[in-house]
Write a protein that holds these residues in place. Structure first.
Motif, PDB file in Angstrom:
ATOM      1  N   SER C 241      -4.865  -1.342  -4.662  1.00 45.07           N
ATOM      2  CA  SER C 241      -4.962  -1.487  -3.221  1.00 45.07           C
ATOM      3  C   SER C 241      -4.526  -0.166  -2.565  1.00 45.07           C
ATOM      4  N   PRO C 242      -5.154   0.328  -1.501  1.00 50.04           N
ATOM      5  CA  PRO C 242      -6.239  -0.272  -0.724  1.00 50.04           C
ATOM      6  C   PRO C 242      -7.624  -0.072  -1.313  1.00 50.04           C
ATOM      7  N   PHE C 243      -7.711   0.432  -2.541  1.00 50.94           N
ATOM      8  CA  PHE C 243      -9.031   0.660  -3.137  1.00 50.94           C
ATOM      9  C   PHE C 243      -9.339  -0.411  -4.175  1.00 50.94           C
ATOM     10  N   ASP C 244      -8.918  -1.652  -3.955  1.00 49.60           N
ATOM     11  CA  ASP C 244      -9.122  -2.662  -4.992  1.00 49.60           C
ATOM     12  C   ASP C 244     -10.366  -3.495  -4.739  1.00 49.60           C
ATOM     13  N   LEU C 245     -11.398  -2.872  -4.149  1.00 49.04           N
ATOM     14  CA  LEU C 245     -12.654  -3.604  -3.953  1.00 49.04           C
ATOM     15  C   LEU C 245     -13.255  -4.143  -5.236  1.00 49.04           C
ATOM     16  N   LEU C 318       3.571   3.422  -4.847  1.00 46.98           N
ATOM     17  CA  LEU C 318       2.269   2.757  -4.964  1.00 46.98           C
ATOM     18  C   LEU C 318       2.387   1.273  -4.635  1.00 46.98           C
ATOM     19  N   ILE C 319       3.497   0.634  -5.064  1.00 46.93           N
ATOM     20  CA  ILE C 319       3.702  -0.780  -4.740  1.00 46.93           C
ATOM     21  C   ILE C 319       3.842  -0.951  -3.229  1.00 46.93           C
ATOM     22  N   TRP C 320       4.582  -0.032  -2.627  1.00 48.57           N
ATOM     23  CA  TRP C 320       4.780  -0.052  -1.177  1.00 48.57           C
ATOM     24  C   TRP C 320       3.428   0.035  -0.466  1.00 48.57           C
ATOM     25  N   VAL C 325      -1.097  -1.545   3.110  1.00 48.76           N
ATOM     26  CA  VAL C 325      -2.401  -1.087   3.583  1.00 48.76           C
ATOM     27  C   VAL C 325      -3.459  -2.131   3.255  1.00 48.76           C
ATOM     28  N   PRO C 326      -4.310  -2.505   4.220  1.00 45.24           N
ATOM     29  CA  PRO C 326      -5.365  -3.474   3.930  1.00 45.24           C
ATOM     30  C   PRO C 326      -6.508  -2.848   3.145  1.00 45.24           C
TER      31      PRO C 326
END
Lengths: 165, 103, 398
Positions: C241-245, C318-320, C325-326
């Motif tokens: 996330s935010p690139f977990d499409l 990265l967890i933060w 971030v959506p």
């Protein structure tokens, strides 16, 4: 011949044969990846580290992905029902046998079998970079131009035509 | 160390396999894969000759393979774009059925 | 004293090897390095899954796992037993292969994913004299094996014969191919500065201290921009996330590993986290001084400890980011990669070249700063122009 070479050679040949003879196109493409990987390992065995890694990066990372995308875009994922080989396959086999026979005969009778490898050759990244920027700078520029042209050309060829009304 | 002739024979075999595939298969994408295999066989020859040459420090074989890989990438991109364009037009990628020049 | 601790693993390995016959030493040495890397990073993986669930829960105002602790007792240890419980669950679950799946490719996809990820650790220097292989073309090796993951994602998505899996795989490949370019280009800036692709040499080049700050590349204008570009691309490469499409639970269920269960799913999960550690480790090596201490007076802490401190810090960031971030849309993702990241990375290369050839001093800093901020403002404004973005207004139920 050493054992690693024999293993790699057998794997590469098997993968190449599979890539050319399997029925499912995606399986062909995956077998081709195996053949490219085997070739990269052979390059590493020949002390050409840079070229081996470039082979993996370009062929497995880019060309293979392009090919599987093209197979999916042309609906090749399904098994084709019609015959696998083209109608003139007999001529293809004849030409192949002739070419391989000529090559093998030439290699057998050439000076190649007496050649000994250079003691310890190293093609460091620095040397390759220096050579690219000095002696081979013109080919480098040409390949840059070629890649740009190929990029634009591929986009234009594959671009969907505007629907004319 | 493996002799040079072993590498050359291996490369000749890969070349022959690629040639056989390119000449006998019906699907245009497999024909392209066959051509890629032939290019790779040539690359293996260049690397083997470089390794067994008297002046490996000249790096000629390595350079040739680097440029050849670049050209192969360009070739694959253009070739596949052509295949996709042909597929859009004829609704097939079979090389036997694509035999007319008119649009 | 500090040297003993610093080199404790190296000397331990030499001491162990001393007892073995000479012919077996190279093989055993390799196996030892591999075992240490696998054990260390698998442990980190277990801790990270717990940290991530706890951290996300805190961000989202809930508790997170807090039950599993030591078995057969009431001690819960803040849920630290959760990774072990998850592992046992994954290993004992039934392995389901869809009837229509391509069995062979379906089986090989997770294997092909894990092997390259583990291979990429071979060139990461995790401490002084602690690198499995010091290769002349180390960085190229890292990116070459990373390229193989795209193929395994495709194999997983295609062999499942599931439309969500295929959609997820296509999204993942498009994303990985697009973000690989800024990733490599931002690393090239470091290569240009150091003049070597060897990860060990890159760390060596950042070993000196300059006044208060160490000579890490992140403390230069181009290095800072490069680090930000690198970490954004790294996020996209590791599908977080935010690139977990590609996974997008709310859209395509779980993407390319929807048809995987049991141990194979665990392998995908493991490979994703190991890939994240590997690429964060590379970011540390390239921009954050590798295993070097941030201050000269802190060098008594062992080098490997510094590497892991930096790694855990990056992972926490990265967890933060994941909690804040959506998710992006597909067109936003592609526009961001090709219209912002790629030009910025290319302009950054110009910035490095100018920085490299100017004499040290204030003018160099000013020019370097201008070469980062100028393009950023121009590109950022250019992309935002005509979008009519206004501040978001919230409406609450009274």
């Amino acid at each position: 011949m050493t054992l690693p070479f024999i293993i790699l050679a057998v794997l590469t040949i098997a993968a190449a044969v599979a890539a050319m003879s399997l029925r499912n196109l995606i399986h062909c493409a995956l077998a081709m990846v195996g053949a490219f990987g085997g070739l990269a390992a052979l390059y590493l065995q020949l002390d050409a580290q840079f070229v081996g890694f470039t082979q993996i990066l370009v062929y497995i990372g880019a060309v293979a992905i392009l090919i599987v995308f093209a197979i999916l875009l042309t609906r090749g994922g399904q098994v084709p029902e019609k015959a696998l080989f083209s109608s003139s396959w007999i001529w293809g086999v004849l030409v192949t046998v002739a070419v391989f026979g000529t090559l093998a005969w030439t290699i057998k009778n050439s000076f190649a079998s007496q050649r000994v490898p250079a003691e310890r050759v190293e093609a460091t990244v620095k040397e390759i970079g220096d050579a690219l920027m000095t002696k081979f700078v013109l080919p480098l520029e040409v390949i840059g131009l070629l890649l740009t042209a190929a990029l634009i050309g591929a986009v234009i060829i594959a671009m969907r035509d505007e629907v004319k009304k | 160390m493996t002799p040079l002739s072993a590498y050359l024979i291996l490369s000749a075999m890969i070349f022959a396999i690629g040639l056989a595939g390119a000449l006998t298969r019906r699907n245009a994408i497999i024909v392209l894969i066959g051509i890629e295999l032939m290019l790779n066989a040539a690359n293996l020859n260049f690397i083997a000759f470089w390794r067994f040459s008297e002046h490996p420090e000249a790096l000629t074989g390595i350079m040739f393979v680097i440029f050849s890989i670049g050209i192969a990438a360009a070739e694959a991109a253009v070739g596949l774009a052509l295949i996709i364009a042909i597929y859009r037009h004829y609704k097939t990628t079979n090389v036997d059925e694509v035999n007319s020049l008119r649009g | 004293m500090s040297d003993t601790f610093d080199q404790i693993f190296v000397s331990l390995k030499h001491w162990l090897l001393g007892y073995l016959p000479v012919w077996s030493q190279p093989v055993i040495s390799c196996l030892l390095s591999i075992a240490v890397i696998i054990v260390a990073f698998a442990t980190l993986f277990a801790i990270t899954t717990w940290l991530e669930r706890k951290g996300l829960a805190r961000i989202q105002n809930r508790y997170g796992p807090n039950r599993a602790g030591i078995p057969l007792t009431n001690i819960s240890l803040f849920g630290l037993g959760q990774p072990a419980a998850d592992g046992i669950k994954a290993l004992t679950k039934e392995d389901i292969v869809p009837f229509a799946a391509d069995k062979l490719v379906h089986f090989f996809a997770p294997v092909v994913l894990v092997i390259p990820v583990l291979l990429s650790y071979a060139v990461l220097p995790i401490g002084r004299n602690m690198v499995a292989v010091d290769m002349d073309a180390g960085l190229l090796f890292f990116f070459a094996v990373g390229a193989a993951t795209e193929l395994s994602v495709f194999m997983a998505g295609w062999s499942s014969r599931n439309k969500y899996a295929l959609l997820g795989a296509m999204r993942a490949i498009a994303q990985m191919v697009s973000y690989e370019i800024p990733l490599i280009l931002s690393s090239v800036s470091v290569i240009m500065m150091v003049g070597s692709l060897s990860t060990v040499k890159i760390v060596e080049a950042q070993s000196t201290y300059h006044g208060l700050l160490p000579d890490w590349f992140v403390f230069t204008p181009w290095g800072f921009a490069g680090f930000i570009l690198f970490m954004i691309s790294a996020l996209a490469e590791s599908n977080r996330s935010p690139f977990d499409l590609p996974e997008g639970e709310s859209e395509i269920v779980a993407g390319y590993f929807i048809e995987y269960s049991g141990f194979k799913f665990a392998l995908f999960f493991l490979a994703e986290y190991l890939g994240m550690f590997a690429i964060s480790g590379l970011g540390i090596t390239l921009f954050l001084g590798g295993w070097h201490a941030p201050f000269a007076w802190l060098t008594w802490i062992p080098s490997w400890a510094w590497f892991f401190i930096k790694l855990v810090t990056l992972v926490l960031i990265l967890i933060w980011i994941r909690g804040t971030v959506p998710r992006l849309r597909m067109d936003q993702l592609m526009n961001f990669a090709w219209k912002f990241m790629l030009p910025m990375a290319l302009l950054n290369l110009v910035g490095v070249a100018i920085w490299h050839f100017m004499t040290p001093g204030l003018p160099r800093w000013l020019v370097g700063f201008a070469l980062v901020v100028g393009p950023y403002l121009l590109l950022g404004r250019g992309l935002m122009a005509g979008k009519n973005l206004a501040k978001r207004t919230y409406r609450f139920a009274e």
